[in-house]
Design an enzyme around this catalytic site. Sequence first.
Site, short mmCIF file in Angstrom:
data_model
loop_
_atom_site.label_atom_id
_atom_site.label_comp_id
_atom_site.label_asym_id
_atom_site.label_seq_id
_atom_site.Cartn_x
_atom_site.Cartn_y
_atom_site.Cartn_z
N LYS A 197 -2.41 0.68 6.20
CA LYS A 197 -2.43 -0.63 7.11
C LYS A 197 -1.91 -1.64 6.43
O LYS A 197 -2.41 -2.03 5.09
CB LYS A 197 -4.06 -0.72 7.22
N ARG A 207 -7.53 -11.65 15.24
CA ARG A 207 -8.62 -12.36 14.69
C ARG A 207 -9.32 -13.39 15.59
O ARG A 207 -10.48 -13.72 15.28
CB ARG A 207 -8.03 -13.11 13.46
N ARG A 218 -5.70 -10.61 3.00
CA ARG A 218 -6.42 -9.26 2.47
C ARG A 218 -5.36 -8.50 1.74
O ARG A 218 -5.30 -7.39 1.64
CB ARG A 218 -6.76 -8.61 3.72
N GLU A 234 -0.78 6.70 -0.05
CA GLU A 234 -1.96 6.43 0.56
C GLU A 234 -2.47 7.44 1.60
O GLU A 234 -3.75 8.06 1.67
CB GLU A 234 -1.98 5.11 1.30
N LYS A 249 -0.50 0.98 10.83
CA LYS A 249 -0.72 -0.14 11.57
C LYS A 249 -0.21 -1.39 10.73
O LYS A 249 -0.19 -1.50 9.41
CB LYS A 249 -2.38 -0.47 11.46
N TYR A 314 -3.19 -2.23 23.76
CA TYR A 314 -3.98 -3.03 24.79
C TYR A 314 -3.49 -2.51 26.09
O TYR A 314 -4.10 -3.16 27.19
CB TYR A 314 -3.94 -4.42 24.46
#
Length: 324
Positions: A197, A207, A218, A234, A249, A314
């Site tokens: 990510k 957000r 972040r 990862e 992502k 979406y």
Amino acid sequence: MSYPGVRPRRLRGTAAMRRLVAENRVSPAELVLPLFVREGLPEPRPIPSLPGVMQHSRESLRKAAAEAVAAGVGGLMLFGVPQQRDPEGSAGTDPRGVLNVAIGDVVAEVGDSTVVMSDLCLDEFTDHGHCGVLAADGTVDNDATLVRYSEMALVQAAAGAHVLGLSGMMDGQVQAVRRALDAAGHEQVAILAYAAKYASACYGPFRDAVESTLEGDRQTYQQHPANSREALREVALDVAEGADIVMVKPALPYLDVIAAVRDAVQVPVAAYQVSGEYAMVEAAAANGWLDRERVVAETLTSIRRAGAQIILTYWATEAARALR
């Protein structure tokens, strides 16, 4: 003068021929619809930066879930927006919290006819907007956050979630959650690890959707956009810790990473076509700058071609209807 060579155009001459020889196809069953439910809403509320996407009430969430299932969508990813937040993200572990109640609502509505997934992260529930609890110096405390994730996992599993989406990018999160689930008798609950990510600029509309309270960024826990080998590290760690599915992502800016991950692992690979990717297409289409339906289909096909067999988008319900 006749060209004597090979003619690849023979296989492009008609729609039927192009369909016959297509190397990749997107199936409705491979699409996952993200859904937002906001505590206390009497009716769904549009999200201005995500045209066509809503913050749902409990009632409208059940309706949207049923519509997606009827269209053939393969899964639903649920996100909760609470009315009250605190430093620990307590609403995320409250069985009566908005997300946990929503999981139960959707499972009651659709049962096992689709895969009900839940976001397992603290960012929607903390007043500081970070994905974990904070140490005294204001940094995200990795190991203290693992304790909270384990608590969230048990509540979401008890609510009926089939898959838990670990999206916080904490070191050791998959191992901590897998151990907690197994110890509590939830061996059949699967883990979708947001393994790669990235700290992307494409999350802005999301957000808005979750009314994020984040100040700062972040970048100390999400991955640097410049790195691809790190993504493989990862992913390998998450698979070793027990991830059933791994995810990249965002999707379109990281198609190379999706392809590399697909070649590196034997578990299913997912990709999240994030809010910014969606919003860019919708904005351009609203201005008449592109053919919306063709671009939606092309972007989904490109993610599938890169190697993702599960796509969070979406457009899932709309695309599933078109594909059918």
